[in-house]
Design an enzyme around this catalytic site. Structure first.
Site, PDB file in Angstrom:
ATOM      1  N   CYS A   1     -26.425  -8.778  -9.508  1.00  0.00           N
ATOM      2  CA  CYS A   1     -25.786  -9.247 -10.562  1.00  0.00           C
ATOM      3  C   CYS A   1     -26.618  -8.934 -11.970  1.00  0.00           C
ATOM      4  CB  CYS A   1     -25.550 -10.541 -10.511  1.00  0.00           C
ATOM      5  SG  CYS A   1     -25.361 -11.429 -12.073  1.00  0.00           S
TER       6      CYS A   1
ATOM      7  N   HIS B   1      -3.446 -10.112  -4.162  1.00  0.00           N
ATOM      8  CA  HIS B   1      -4.932  -9.982  -3.603  1.00  0.00           C
ATOM      9  C   HIS B   1      -6.061  -9.496  -4.540  1.00  0.00           C
ATOM     10  CE1 HIS B   1      -2.250  -9.118   0.260  1.00  0.00           C
ATOM     11  NE2 HIS B   1      -2.461 -10.530   0.051  1.00  0.00           N
TER      12      HIS B   1
ATOM     13  N   ALA C   1       0.748  -1.241   0.050  1.00  0.00           N
ATOM     14  CA  ALA C   1      -0.069   0.186   0.022  1.00  0.00           C
ATOM     15  C   ALA C   1       0.804   1.198  -0.053  1.00  0.00           C
ATOM     16  CB  ALA C   1      -0.919   0.123   1.157  1.00  0.00           C
TER      17      ALA C   1
ATOM     18  N   THR D   1       5.732  -1.792   2.049  1.00  0.00           N
ATOM     19  CA  THR D   1       4.715  -3.101   2.713  1.00  0.00           C
ATOM     20  C   THR D   1       5.566  -3.276   4.120  1.00  0.00           C
ATOM     21  OG1 THR D   1       3.793  -4.901   2.698  1.00  0.00           O
ATOM     22  CG2 THR D   1       6.158  -4.677   1.371  1.00  0.00           C
TER      23      THR D   1
ATOM     24  N   GLN E   1       0.589  -6.522  -3.666  1.00  0.00           N
ATOM     25  CA  GLN E   1      -0.577  -6.808  -2.621  1.00  0.00           C
ATOM     26  C   GLN E   1      -1.452  -5.932  -2.973  1.00  0.00           C
ATOM     27  OE1 GLN E   1       1.196  -7.787   1.441  1.00  0.00           O
ATOM     28  NE2 GLN E   1       2.799  -6.486   0.645  1.00  0.00           N
TER      29      GLN E   1
ATOM     30  N   ASP F   1      -5.173  -1.733  -6.721  1.00  0.00           N
ATOM     31  CA  ASP F   1      -5.506  -0.477  -7.330  1.00  0.00           C
ATOM     32  C   ASP F   1      -5.363  -0.302  -8.854  1.00  0.00           C
ATOM     33  OD1 ASP F   1      -3.007   0.979  -5.308  1.00  0.00           O
ATOM     34  OD2 ASP F   1      -2.860   0.128  -7.496  1.00  0.00           O
TER      35      ASP F   1
ATOM     36  N   CYS G   1     -27.971 -12.359 -13.014  1.00  0.00           N
ATOM     37  CA  CYS G   1     -29.316 -13.383 -12.226  1.00  0.00           C
ATOM     38  C   CYS G   1     -29.308 -12.569 -11.120  1.00  0.00           C
ATOM     39  CB  CYS G   1     -28.305 -14.566 -11.958  1.00  0.00           C
ATOM     40  SG  CYS G   1     -27.307 -14.353 -10.561  1.00  0.00           S
TER      41      CYS G   1
ATOM     42  N   CYS H   1     -20.052 -12.691  -9.443  1.00  0.00           N
ATOM     43  CA  CYS H   1     -21.402 -12.789  -8.687  1.00  0.00           C
ATOM     44  C   CYS H   1     -21.143 -14.086  -8.030  1.00  0.00           C
ATOM     45  CB  CYS H   1     -22.412 -13.131  -9.542  1.00  0.00           C
ATOM     46  SG  CYS H   1     -24.166 -13.598  -9.094  1.00  0.00           S
TER      47      CYS H   1
HETATM   48  N1  APR Z   1       6.545   5.632   0.728  1.00  0.00           N
HETATM   49  C1  APR Z   1       7.101   4.274   0.900  1.00  0.00           C
HETATM   50  N2  APR Z   1       6.412   3.505   1.817  1.00  0.00           N
HETATM   51  C2  APR Z   1       5.381   3.995   2.553  1.00  0.00           C
HETATM   52  C3  APR Z   1       4.687   5.376   2.131  1.00  0.00           C
HETATM   53  C4  APR Z   1       5.331   6.046   1.160  1.00  0.00           C
HETATM   54  N3  APR Z   1       4.973   7.271   0.932  1.00  0.00           N
HETATM   55  N4  APR Z   1       3.892   5.548   3.010  1.00  0.00           N
HETATM   56  C5  APR Z   1       3.753   4.375   3.791  1.00  0.00           C
HETATM   57  N5  APR Z   1       4.544   3.458   3.648  1.00  0.00           N
HETATM   58  C6  APR Z   1       4.752   2.160   4.158  1.00  0.00           C
HETATM   59  C7  APR Z   1       4.657   1.862   5.394  1.00  0.00           C
HETATM   60  O1  APR Z   1       6.039   2.090   6.061  1.00  0.00           O
HETATM   61  C8  APR Z   1       4.182   0.713   5.831  1.00  0.00           C
HETATM   62  O2  APR Z   1       5.177  -0.470   5.711  1.00  0.00           O
HETATM   63  O3  APR Z   1       3.782   1.395   3.678  1.00  0.00           O
HETATM   64  C9  APR Z   1       3.200   0.250   4.562  1.00  0.00           C
HETATM   65  C10 APR Z   1       1.871   0.433   4.744  1.00  0.00           C
HETATM   66  O4  APR Z   1       1.537  -0.851   5.514  1.00  0.00           O
HETATM   67  P1  APR Z   1       0.205  -1.423   5.558  1.00  0.00           P
HETATM   68  O5  APR Z   1      -0.817  -0.487   5.103  1.00  0.00           O
HETATM   69  O6  APR Z   1       0.097  -2.545   6.115  1.00  0.00           O
HETATM   70  O7  APR Z   1       0.154  -2.301   3.587  1.00  0.00           O
HETATM   71  P2  APR Z   1       0.487  -3.557   3.136  1.00  0.00           P
HETATM   72  O8  APR Z   1       1.763  -3.924   3.814  1.00  0.00           O
HETATM   73  O9  APR Z   1       0.718  -3.399   1.747  1.00  0.00           O
HETATM   74  O10 APR Z   1      -0.771  -4.386   3.730  1.00  0.00           O
HETATM   75  C11 APR Z   1      -0.615  -5.670   3.320  1.00  0.00           C
HETATM   76  O11 APR Z   1      -2.707  -6.107   4.362  1.00  0.00           O
HETATM   77  O12 APR Z   1      -4.995  -5.337   4.772  1.00  0.00           O
HETATM   78  C12 APR Z   1      -4.015  -6.138   3.798  1.00  0.00           C
HETATM   79  O13 APR Z   1      -4.931  -6.783   1.651  1.00  0.00           O
HETATM   80  C13 APR Z   1      -4.391  -5.751   2.511  1.00  0.00           C
HETATM   81  O14 APR Z   1      -2.638  -5.997   0.961  1.00  0.00           O
HETATM   82  C14 APR Z   1      -2.946  -5.472   2.234  1.00  0.00           C
HETATM   83  C15 APR Z   1      -2.091  -6.071   2.987  1.00  0.00           C
END
Ligand code: APR
Length: 250
Positions: free
Chosen positions: A149, A120, A25, A190, A102, A105, A152, A128
């Site tokens: 849907c 994911h 994310a 992440t 993960q 988007d 259906c 559906c």
């Molecule tokens: N640049 C780089 N890293 C960033 C930035 C940025 N601008 N902003 C936030 N981060 C990093 C944070 O340091 C953190 O490690 O992004 C990460 C966000 O963590 P999460 O929100 O937990 O995202 P993610 O690790 O992708 O979550 C994994 O959890 O809820 C589930 O399915 C969902 O795919 C998701 C999974």
């Protein structure tokens, strides 16, 4: 983050024969999409239990407005940022074999990345749960929730992985196989807290590969797995890494 760390990471990337990126994310935060965890995270504002598949099936009237608010309302507005474009450039230059993401988007593909494993799923389609038919999201109106849907009238579910739902097996197998062949993994944005996706960097490491991590905050990878930890924003650091790489590319 020291210039020395950036330089060494760029040298490692220049030497890599089969590099992959593993993103979460954080790479989309600078596109206006909030992370799930950490400051302003989605799970600090919404209860993740509601996005558990059996809860959704029992309470679609309650969950669908949340899905629209969190995942669909901002979708049309979010655009790739410099980090997404940097990874697409790396792939185009033959320095990145694939992105394993993960994220749901679709911003990697929008930035031009061609080999993207969506661990994911994605918001691009819906399925559906009654007739199992798939539909492209733009063809489904969200004026009425839950959206029926078109075929259906059954319950539509976005084609991304809910909690306690299985990961797409083909993506899992292909991404895992590629990670085993990779000699470098570029972790971007992440925390590595969600499995099995979060295993990807460990697979590369265990196969003798190098780990470069670009993250805003320390993660489960930072001090035990990452060989290079570049702390900061992906939209800033990834273009800098690519810039430095061009100095070392043979
Ligand atoms: N640049 C780089 N890293 C960033 C930035 C940025 N601008 N902003 C936030 N981060 C990093 C944070 O340091 C953190 O490690 O992004 C990460 C966000 O963590 P999460 O929100 O937990 O995202 P993610 O690790 O992708 O979550 C994994 O959890 O809820 C589930 O399915 C969902 O795919 C998701 C999974």
């Amino acid at each position: 983050m020291s210039n020395h760390a950036l330089e060494n990471a760029a040298k490692a990337l220049a030497k890599a024969q089969c590099a992959i990126a593993f993103t979460g994310a954080g790479i989309s935060v600078e596109s206006g999409i909030p992370p799930f965890r950490g400051p302003g995270g989605v799970w600090s504002r919404y209860d993740p239990d509601k996005f558990e598949k059996s809860y959704f099936k029992r309470h679609p009237q309650e969950v669908w407005p949340l899905l629209k608010e969190i995942f669909f309302d901002m979708l049309g507005k979010a655009k790739p940022n410099a980090a997404h474009y940097a990874l697409a450039k790396l792939e185009a230059e033959g320095k990145l074999a694939a992105v394993v993401t993960q994220n749901i988007d679709g911003l990697h593909q929008a930035a031009g990345s061609r080999t993207v494993y969506e661990y994911h799923g994605s918001t691009r389609r819906m399925q559906c749960l009654d007739c199992r038919e798939f539909f492209d999201t733009p063809s489904i109106s969200l004026d009425r929730l839950p959206p029926p849907c078109p075929k259906c009238g059954g319950l539509l579910k976005p084609d991304f992985v809910f909690f306690s739902e299985a990961i797409p097996l083909d993506v899992h197998m292909e991404a895992t196989a590629l990670a085993k062949q990779s000699d470098l993994c570029l972790i971007v944005g992440t925390g590595g807290q969600v499995m099995p996706a979060g295993r990807i960097p460990y697979i590369v490491k265990n196969a003798g590969g190098t780990i470069i991590e670009i993250n805003l905050y320390e993660s489960d990878y930072s001090y035990r797995t990452s060989d290079y930890y570049l702390e900061g924003k992906a939209g800033t650091l990834l273009p800098m890494l690519i810039e430095k790489l061009s100095e070392f590319q043979s």
